[in-house]
Every structure is written in structure tokens, then in C-alpha cells.
Scaffold this active site. Structure first.
Site, short mmCIF file in Angstrom:
data_model
loop_
_atom_site.label_atom_id
_atom_site.label_comp_id
_atom_site.label_asym_id
_atom_site.label_seq_id
_atom_site.Cartn_x
_atom_site.Cartn_y
_atom_site.Cartn_z
N CYS A 54 5.34 5.59 18.66
CA CYS A 54 3.91 5.72 18.92
C CYS A 54 3.47 4.59 19.85
CB CYS A 54 3.12 5.65 17.62
SG CYS A 54 1.33 5.77 17.85
N CYS A 58 -0.71 -0.72 16.13
CA CYS A 58 -1.18 -1.00 14.78
C CYS A 58 -0.17 -1.91 14.08
CB CYS A 58 -1.35 0.29 14.00
SG CYS A 58 -2.34 1.55 14.85
N CYS A 61 2.19 -0.67 11.18
CA CYS A 61 2.86 0.63 11.28
C CYS A 61 4.31 0.55 11.76
CB CYS A 61 2.07 1.55 12.21
SG CYS A 61 2.73 3.23 12.24
N CYS A 98 -0.25 18.09 4.18
CA CYS A 98 -0.70 17.25 5.29
C CYS A 98 0.45 17.01 6.26
CB CYS A 98 -1.22 15.92 4.77
SG CYS A 98 -2.52 16.10 3.52
N CYS A 129 -4.00 19.93 6.33
CA CYS A 129 -4.55 18.68 6.86
C CYS A 129 -3.60 18.17 7.93
CB CYS A 129 -4.70 17.66 5.74
SG CYS A 129 -5.34 16.04 6.27
N CYS A 189 -10.99 13.41 6.50
CA CYS A 189 -10.23 12.57 5.58
C CYS A 189 -10.11 11.22 6.27
CB CYS A 189 -8.86 13.21 5.35
SG CYS A 189 -7.71 12.21 4.39
N ARG A 261 -8.54 9.02 -2.77
CA ARG A 261 -7.11 9.26 -2.91
C ARG A 261 -6.31 7.97 -2.98
NH1 ARG A 261 -5.53 12.49 1.62
NH2 ARG A 261 -6.21 14.25 0.37
#
Length: 354
Positions: A54, A58, A61, A98, A129, A189, A261
Site C-alpha cells: 500500500c 500509516c 500498518c 467484510c 462491507c 463503518c 465493534r
């Protein structure tokens, strides 16, 4: 049913955090019972449909191309593999499936395959999702047209602390994507990650921003940082579980009809701590042995815990809170004003004046 508010001040939220722990849990549980079956937990399964490389930076991550975490880059999964996993998830008791891709944003080349995944998984009788990064308006509309129920796009932390975590996109970029998702008619979400070195004021800021969205997010995932070797956060101090549960309780009070969640990091909570989190207002979990690339309690452990606690993981009816969200979403979509503003920079709380 608890009255919903969108104008919580930072001082009011700080006062909730300062309550004695038992008083906070009692208040949160009381709110929870007014809006949901206290023994119902919604179950979701998460599958990585495109892993690694990616371009975002972040710091938490393992999928970021900026860090060497030993994660191999993988292509977008074929539809038959996705459907196999979806069928297994449904068989194991999941009601929502998801799908996550390690993208800054989806390419036009990949959109047809992604849309087909939505249609085929939905045809299995599962809620759908996706988390695909930032979206253009036409991409959000296409996903909604394919039948996508929820779009996940976490705010991660407060606006003030955000730049310490991510530099390749802005907080307002994230809010803009949530706006496009909501305008397309999908449920959102969105939540955050705790234990990234933030202050209590940052937890307050995150929850204030989430609670100022109108309507409130239908699903609010709260994660504990999973420290992955090779990321800049691998050596951070572990988050105290009671601090995490305190955040859950405050989130429940602020967003009484949202599903809160327990997400990444749940495997670090003991059975007793998870039970306390459910009492505090958490009523959704990710199910299975993986969350994208990090561990999660095994399904059999979850089933055993549910049996001990008398929790019915299979939803029997639409809770009052979710019915309220459906009505609120229809109302807000009738408006033309942008739904989201940055709570940290706006004089008024974000959302529409109704």
C-alpha cells in the site's frame, strides 16, 4: 430509547472519561440496554482481497510499502476464492462479510471485479462491507448500486494527532470519503485505533468527531494497536485493557444506536475482559483467525465464550437502534448539504442542522 446527540463538547466527553469506572460502566450498560438486546452480538468476518504494497505510510500498518514487515505483495483475489471464504464465514455464524484491499484508492481497472464480489457475496445472504481506501463519488455510487451495505474508512485518531500517524493523506480526506459514501446511500463503518501513543485528549477528539456525524456511524470499530515488527510502532507500550474498555463505554454513551465493534487486538483481551467490554456496550466482533494480516481469536474460542456468557451471536431481529439509523439515513440523504465537517476545526458540531 436514548436521545441521540450530535453536539457533545470535549469537556462533556472528558467528564465521562473521568467518571469512576463502575459508574461509567453502569451508565454505558444502561444506555446499551435501552437500544439493543444486551445479549446479542453481531458477527463479521474480514478477508484481505488484496494484500501488501500500500502506498500510504500509516505507521501502524504492516501492509504499507514504506516498511519492511516481511509481508508479500499479492494480487486481487479471484472471485471464486472470495466466495469460498464467504461461504465458510456464513457456515461459522457470520452475518456480515467484510473485504479489504491495500489500496490508497481503487483503480478503474479493478472496480468491475470488486463490484462483482459485492454482488456475489450478497447473493449468499450475507451483509457486505468493503474497505478500499479513498473513493471518488462515482465509485461510491457504483458500490452502492452493486448492493454494498457498509463501507469502512476509519478516522484512526483525533485530527490533532493524525499527522503523527499518517502523512500521505489528510484527516479531511478521510471525512470526504465518508461523505461520498453516505451521499451514495451506504451505511458507514468508521472508528479508530487505541494505543498508538495518543493522549486521552486524542481519544476524546476521535469520539467527538465520530459522535458529531449525522446520523451516527452504523458501525464503530475500535481497535487496540497490534504491534507488528518492522513498523514504526513495534516498540510502543501496550495499552491497558481497562483504558480500552473505558473508551468502549464512552463510545456507547455518545453513540447509543451504533454497533460498537471489538476489532483488531481482541486476542489480547482475556475472556473476563471481553465480557466486561460487552457489558460496557460492545455488541459486534470480527470472527475467525485473521484480521487482514494480524491474528484474531479462533472461532471455537469465540463460540465457547458466547456459550459461557449466554450471548446469542445470531441476530434474530433488527434492534431498535438499527431501525433508527435506517430512518435517519433516509432523512439526511434528502438534504443536499455535505454531511461531514472536521469537528476539531468547526465552530459548530459537524453534520446537518435538523
Amino acid at each position: 430509547m436514548t436521545e441521540q446527540r450530535f453536539d457533545w463538547s470535549s469537556d462533556e466527553i472528558a467528564a465521562l472519561f473521568e467518571l469512576p469506572f463502575n459508574d461509567l460502566l453502569f451508565r454505558a450498560h444502561s444506555v446499551h440496554r435501552q437500544n439493543f438486546d444486551a445479549n446479542d452480538v453481531q458477527v463479521s468476518t474480514l478477508l484481505s482481497i488484496k494484500t501488501g504494497s500500500c502506498p500510504e505510510d500509516c505507521k501502524y500498518c504492516p501492509q504499507s510499502a514504506h516498511y519492511n514487515t516481511g509481508l508479500s505483495k499479492e494480487k486481487l483475489l479471484e472471485i471464486n476464492k472470495v466466495l469460498e471464504q464467504a461461504k465458510e464465514a456464513k457456515k461459522a455464524g457470520a452475518s456480515r462479510f467484510c473485504m479489504g484491499a491495500a489500496w490508497r484508492s481503487p483503480t478503474e481497472r479493478d472496480m468491475p471485479a470488486v463490484l462483482n464480489m459485492v454482488r456475489e457475496v450478497k447473493a449468499l445472504g450475507l451483509e457486505t462491507c468493503m474497505t478500499l481506501g479513498m473513493l471518488k463519488a462515482d465509485q461510491a455510487e457504483a458500490l452502492a448500486g452493486a448492493g454494498l451495505d457498509y463501507y469502512n474508512h476509519n478516522l484512526d485518531t483525533s485530527a490533532e494527532f493524525y499527522g503523527e500517524i499518517i502523512t500521505t493523506r489528510t484527516y479531511d480526506d478521510r471525512l470526504a470519503t465518508l461523505d461520498k459514501v453516505r451521499q451514495a446511500g451506504m451505511k458507514i463503518c468508521t472508528g479508530g485505533i487505541l494505543g498508538m501513543g495518543e493522549q486521552v485528549s486524542d481519544r476524546i477528539g476521535l469520539l467527538q468527531q465520530l459522535a458529531s456525524l449525522q446520523p451516527h456511524p452504523e458501525s464503530v470499530p475500535l481497535n487496540m494497536l497490534v504491534k507488528v515488527p518492522g513498523t514504526p510502532m513495534e516498540d510502543l507500550k501496550e495499552l491497558e485493557p481497562l483504558e480500552f474498555i473505558r473508551v468502549i463505554a464512552v463510545a456507547r454513551i455518545l453513540m447509543p444506536t451504533s454497533r460498537v465493534r471489538l476489532s483488531a487486538g481482541r486476542e489480547k483481551l482475556s475472556s473476563s475482559e471481553q465480557a466486561m467490554a460487552f457489558f460496557a456496550g460492545a455488541n459486534s466482533i470480527f470472527y475467525g483467525d485473521k484480521l487482514l494480516t494480524t491474528g484474531n481469536p479462533e472461532a471455537q474460542q469465540d463460540l465457547a465464550l458466547f456459550r459461557k456468557l449466554g450471548i446469542n451471536a445470531k441476530q434474530q431481529k433488527v434492534p431498535v437502534g438499527e431501525a433508527v439509523h435506517e430512518a435517519a439515513l433516509l432523512d439526511t440523504l434528502a438534504e443536499t448539504t455535505s454531511l461531514y465537517k472536521n469537528a476539531a476545526t468547526s465552530v459548530k458540531p459537524c453534520g446537518l442542522v435538523v
